[in-house]
Design a protein around this motif. Structure first.
Motif, PDB file in Angstrom:
ATOM      1  N   ALA A   1       0.818  -1.154   0.343  1.00 41.87           N
ATOM      2  CA  ALA A   1      -0.514   0.120  -0.036  1.00 41.87           C
ATOM      3  C   ALA A   1       0.501   1.388   0.358  1.00 41.87           C
ATOM      4  O   ALA A   1       0.357   1.610  -0.267  1.00 41.87           O
ATOM      5  CB  ALA A   1      -0.852   0.127   0.863  1.00 41.87           C
ATOM      6  N   LEU A   2       2.099   1.645   0.991  1.00 43.57           N
ATOM      7  CA  LEU A   2       2.459   2.321   0.712  1.00 43.57           C
ATOM      8  C   LEU A   2       3.100   2.780  -0.590  1.00 43.57           C
ATOM      9  O   LEU A   2       3.505   4.053  -1.271  1.00 43.57           O
ATOM     10  CB  LEU A   2       4.203   2.221   1.882  1.00 43.57           C
TER      11      LEU A   2
ATOM     12  N   LEU B   1       2.295   5.504  -2.659  1.00 43.78           N
ATOM     13  CA  LEU B   1       2.584   6.228  -2.073  1.00 43.78           C
ATOM     14  C   LEU B   1       3.503   6.683  -3.124  1.00 43.78           C
ATOM     15  O   LEU B   1       3.622   8.497  -3.346  1.00 43.78           O
ATOM     16  CB  LEU B   1       3.232   6.304  -1.141  1.00 43.78           C
ATOM     17  N   VAL B   2       4.271   5.669  -4.713  1.00 41.43           N
ATOM     18  CA  VAL B   2       5.267   6.658  -5.294  1.00 41.43           C
ATOM     19  C   VAL B   2       4.303   7.154  -6.559  1.00 41.43           C
ATOM     20  O   VAL B   2       4.412   8.364  -6.242  1.00 41.43           O
ATOM     21  CB  VAL B   2       5.763   5.062  -6.000  1.00 41.43           C
ATOM     22  N   ASN B   3       3.390   6.634  -6.572  1.00 40.22           N
ATOM     23  CA  ASN B   3       2.773   7.476  -7.530  1.00 40.22           C
ATOM     24  C   ASN B   3       2.008   8.619  -7.023  1.00 40.22           C
ATOM     25  O   ASN B   3       1.986   9.444  -7.712  1.00 40.22           O
ATOM     26  CB  ASN B   3       1.121   6.437  -7.321  1.00 40.22           C
ATOM     27  N   ILE B   4       1.274   9.004  -5.611  1.00 40.63           N
ATOM     28  CA  ILE B   4       1.010   9.985  -5.026  1.00 40.63           C
ATOM     29  C   ILE B   4       2.231  10.763  -4.778  1.00 40.63           C
ATOM     30  O   ILE B   4       2.001  11.959  -5.855  1.00 40.63           O
ATOM     31  CB  ILE B   4       0.927  10.241  -3.586  1.00 40.63           C
TER      32      ILE B   4
ATOM     33  N   ALA C   1      -4.897  -4.801  -0.400  1.00 37.51           N
ATOM     34  CA  ALA C   1      -3.143  -4.524  -0.868  1.00 37.51           C
ATOM     35  C   ALA C   1      -2.816  -5.967  -1.396  1.00 37.51           C
ATOM     36  O   ALA C   1      -2.069  -5.452  -2.218  1.00 37.51           O
ATOM     37  CB  ALA C   1      -2.781  -4.223   0.290  1.00 37.51           C
TER      38      ALA C   1
ATOM     39  N   TYR D   1       9.626   5.345 -15.492  1.00 36.28           N
ATOM     40  CA  TYR D   1       8.110   5.357 -15.148  1.00 36.28           C
ATOM     41  C   TYR D   1       6.732   4.598 -15.199  1.00 36.28           C
ATOM     42  O   TYR D   1       6.361   5.637 -16.263  1.00 36.28           O
ATOM     43  CB  TYR D   1       8.310   6.763 -14.582  1.00 36.28           C
TER      44      TYR D   1
ATOM     45  N   THR E   1       2.473   4.270 -15.778  1.00 35.76           N
ATOM     46  CA  THR E   1       1.193   5.202 -14.698  1.00 35.76           C
ATOM     47  C   THR E   1       0.476   4.552 -15.908  1.00 35.76           C
ATOM     48  O   THR E   1       0.567   4.442 -16.807  1.00 35.76           O
ATOM     49  CB  THR E   1       1.326   6.108 -14.657  1.00 35.76           C
TER      50      THR E   1
ATOM     51  N   LEU F   1       2.975   3.824   9.397  1.00 31.50           N
ATOM     52  CA  LEU F   1       3.701   3.835   8.531  1.00 31.50           C
ATOM     53  C   LEU F   1       1.877   2.583   8.217  1.00 31.50           C
ATOM     54  O   LEU F   1       1.906   2.422   7.269  1.00 31.50           O
ATOM     55  CB  LEU F   1       4.499   2.920   7.795  1.00 31.50           C
TER      56      LEU F   1
ATOM     57  N   GLY G   1      -0.325   2.964   5.538  1.00 34.85           N
ATOM     58  CA  GLY G   1      -0.429   2.186   4.422  1.00 34.85           C
ATOM     59  C   GLY G   1      -2.499   1.677   4.055  1.00 34.85           C
ATOM     60  O   GLY G   1      -2.827   1.588   2.727  1.00 34.85           O
ATOM     61  N   THR G   2      -2.715   0.772   5.272  1.00 33.56           N
ATOM     62  CA  THR G   2      -3.678   0.919   5.337  1.00 33.56           C
ATOM     63  C   THR G   2      -4.709   1.486   5.332  1.00 33.56           C
ATOM     64  O   THR G   2      -5.672   1.934   4.430  1.00 33.56           O
ATOM     65  CB  THR G   2      -4.112   0.161   7.006  1.00 33.56           C
TER      66      THR G   2
ATOM     67  N   LEU H   1      -4.773   4.259   2.701  1.00 26.43           N
ATOM     68  CA  LEU H   1      -4.266   4.385   1.152  1.00 26.43           C
ATOM     69  C   LEU H   1      -5.081   2.907   0.819  1.00 26.43           C
ATOM     70  O   LEU H   1      -5.691   3.101  -0.108  1.00 26.43           O
ATOM     71  CB  LEU H   1      -2.840   4.448   1.390  1.00 26.43           C
ATOM     72  N   ALA H   2      -4.405   2.029   1.188  1.00 28.06           N
ATOM     73  CA  ALA H   2      -5.629   0.515   0.936  1.00 28.06           C
ATOM     74  C   ALA H   2      -6.975   1.054   0.714  1.00 28.06           C
ATOM     75  O   ALA H   2      -7.681   0.275  -0.590  1.00 28.06           O
ATOM     76  CB  ALA H   2      -4.921  -0.416   1.719  1.00 28.06           C
TER      77      ALA H   2
END
Lengths: 366, 366, 366
Positions: free
Chosen positions: A341-342, A345-348, B341, C18, C20, C333, C337-338, C340-341
């Motif tokens: 999930a972190l 963050l890369v995309n963000i 995730a 990259y 996307t 984190l 992370g959660t 974001l998921a």
């Protein structure tokens, strides 16, 4: 009929479909480097910190413990009250057995031959002493009469255990100064119920002959479960003789930090010693550790007498703590999932770059 | 003016936008099946293992506990020292009350009429016994004189509680062999502070009449809180009479594993019994459990005498543990989020297929 | 050579790429609003609930604690057996020191001058009393003879500590009714080992003079560590005098809930008091708290006599609990992370809308 077949086909088709986003590949040194660095950081964090340092792939359990202690040693005292006297384990360990703790008497104020009777209250000439000990209590019930306390002084008469205990400072040096050489055998057996793991602080390679003569020393004998009282107090940066005067509470901390993915012989106890009470006389009341107890006798007339002892000493609390970890799929996936999930963050981070451009463009338009 | 309106419009427009990736649908039996299988596995893991087995949707709390115990029973001993003698609770439970533990005396070595005086040190003819008991201590302070110990032997004189305790093995069979029939009532009241949940080990449907005559039996009376000492020791696969000779430490484990989403009547204690000390004489010192205590008397001349008892017995430590779980949105979402995730793994699995192709192609080009 | 360079170039190119997803922007008031609301809910949940309320950004540790207690006060009793008698600390605190607990005697049944001898068993005229106390035990071993118990009655003779204890109700009002005015100084020192944080319940700004005269009061003196026994019982919504008759167990709960990201002076103990045993006579046996202990004497003939005391009283268990939290990157984190998921849920919610359309279309075709 046709329709059903069409429906089935449609569902089947749907089942075997795999949807994936259309990917746009950006070939840019700047964006690409940023992308890889962020990814590397996240992966390094997940692997390095969560997995290796914090052992995020392990399920944990708290320790269950059982402690027995056995103190050894004798002390000699020589006072006007008691004469020359030997103190052995039955005399100075009070109560004779406790669960996770033991108390060793190091100093005492003794009041002999008390009976339930009438006597004059103790006059406190030295208010300062009273203030410092802060331990003054009404020792009896006033009868209302006034009687001679000394040749020149009268005080109120009380019904109490007479003669009354004198409110004075404990002897210094302490009476049982020899207590510093007492030793204690601490047997500790632990269990991690979740992993069905048992261990003792007498390690498997330690043999009987060694146990009979060893004394714990952090450098030469770190696995010997026999501790000299003075050594424990010294490790806590305290002076035994000073502590023995007013007593105190020592923590014998046994830490069992066990990684059960490793060989079980790596799971060993670590001993540390800490003073638990506050010796500082500021912001404190009755510093040290003492309690009163009595031995009851009956004299020839079947009258009850007692010897009152205000016992000062060191209570050793054996505090066992720690946790065991063992690989378990649940916390592992929890951490991996979070890591993934972190990675989002890369995309963000990169999109925020794009957003900046958009916002600036909007502002420009406005 | 125009510009501001344009800006607002632009922000509004932005607010009501929904960005979604362009999806590429791949219709392939192979890729589709792989996709669905991976998805099924992740969902099965999240639902089956995390939610159902590990109850990942629950918040947990550790137990707070209070224990009281009451031992009942009498024992009869017949020795040359003491004659025929009855032992009741006040005699064999030492100290009379403890917090989470109780000690039952099962065997003893008694030394009568000790006084502070001079006597010859005990000579150890049998070094083997000394070695096995590993419990030899200097019992007094040497005066420097040598005196007759027996008709043919001289030893050093010591100042000590005389006569000295003889360093011998405890009687076998144990003196209080009757202790196996003692019973103990264990009352345990627990609390989960986070959920404000209280419960006792005397369950609501257990009535007074039953409690007055029941004895715990894992099959017929699993809810009776009265335990026969022998039964507890037998459940731990030990023999009571053997254990009673040198003493030992028993763990009475009460496990409260409570799912508070279920009816509270499902939250019941589970009793298990385990020997906590190590009876194995190898890698051990002073096996069993014993301690010394004394009863102090004054004789006609106001001289203090004492009866020293080296008491062997079984200490029962009541260890209460367990945790309660109750539905809580935080751990639920934590687990669902992680599961989502992990669903991302599906793409990685499938993309790794693609990466393989790319790598092989690269290698081929190289 | 060419190939290697090509390969390197290919890998480099790959490294700086990259990827996307191609984004499809949907400009729809309905979908956009749904999207933003869902996003807002998830963000509000992560920030508001997980981070602020549950402090999901903190690592936690459980408390290690050490407790000492010191009871003060005297009580006066006047009974036919004992006459006018003063009770002080050495008389009513049994055993004189314990680790996390102290017992104060409030009521007693005393049996004087017991010796090991033969006497007639006690006849229970009032079965009801026997039933209510539920505390009847065989007090000795039957000799087989029958002897006169009273002028008109015969019972079996037993070998026991004679005279036998009479099986009667404890005095009401309780003998040591004065115990309600006893005070206890509770010193508690805690430690959070993970954060190396120590604190005492005597707070830094509390001075010696205050400590010598204060008594805990939830409103006026919430930081005074000296408690009047009656106040503690009253706070638990119990009546001291009623509880003192049969005894009981009180929990003195000290809660240390510490946010170590805040100033350490905010980390203070909270005292609460709760009755731990069950006073309800229904579904209960031997309500209250009592235990038997004895004082042993020797009379002129060197015969052992004892005074048996069935002591009723209140045991105060000091229960220290709580946890400390301090910012740590791992749980932070984990929660981010959660979160974001969970934002991924937004897509699922919106896609489910699309799926509905597809399913309806499929059904229509079928």
């Amino acid at each position: 009929m046709m329709k059903t077949r069409g429906c089935c086909a449609s569902i089947c088709q749907c089942f075997f479909e795999y949807s994936t986003p259309k990917i746009l590949v950006i070939r840019s040194f700047k964006v690409g480097t940023l992308n890889r660095i962020t990814q590397a950081l996240v992966i390094a964090y997940v692997i390095g910190y969560v997995c290796v340092l914090n052992k995020g792939y392990q399920d944990t359990d708290a320790v269950l413990s059982s402690v027995t202690t056995k103190v050894k040693g004798i002390a000699l005292t020589n006072t006007s009250d008691l004469g020359l006297r030997i103190w052995d384990v039955a005399d100075y360990v009070i109560p004779p057995q406790e669960e996770n703790s033991f108390f060793v008497l190091t100093n005492l104020l003794i009041t002999l031959n008390q009976t339930q009777s009438h006597c004059p209250e103790v006059r406190h000439f030295f208010k300062l002493i009273l203030y410092l000990t802060s331990d003054h209590l009404p020792s009896g019930v006033q009868t209302g009469k006034c009687v001679k306390y000394s040749a020149v002084d009268k005080t109120c008469e009380v019904l109490a255990w007479c003669p009354l205990e004198l409110d004075k400072e404990p002897p210094n040096p302490p009476m049982l100064a020899d207590a510093e050489n007492f030793t204690v055998l601490i047997k500790n057996s632990i269990r991690y119920p979740k992993f069905n793991f048992n261990k003792r602080n007498i390690l498997p390679y330690v043999n009987k002959t060694y146990l009979e003569q060893c004394v714990f020393n952090r450098i030469t004998d770190p696995d010997c479960p026999i501790f000299r009282l003075k050594d424990m107090v010294t490790e806590a940066n305290e002076d035994f003789q000073t502590m023995a005067v007013h007593g105190g509470v020592m923590g014998v901390q046994i830490r069992w930090e066990c990684d059960l993915d490793m060989p079980s012989s790596w799971c060993v106890p670590r001993y540390t010693f800490r003073r638990l009470d506050n010796k500082d006389p500021v912001n404190n009341v009755a510093p040290g550790y003492n309690f009163r107890f009595a031995k009851y006798y009956k004299n020839g007339n079947n009258e009850e007498t007692r010897t009152l002892i205000k016992g000062f000493g060191i209570r050793f609390d054996v505090i066992v703590f720690g946790q065991a970890g063992k690989f378990n799929i649940v916390p592992t996936l929890l951490n991996v999932g979070t890591g993934l999930a972190l990675l989002g963050l890369v995309n963000i981070v990169l999109l925020s770059h794009a957003v900046c451009v958009v916002v600036m463009a909007t502002v420009y338009i406005c």
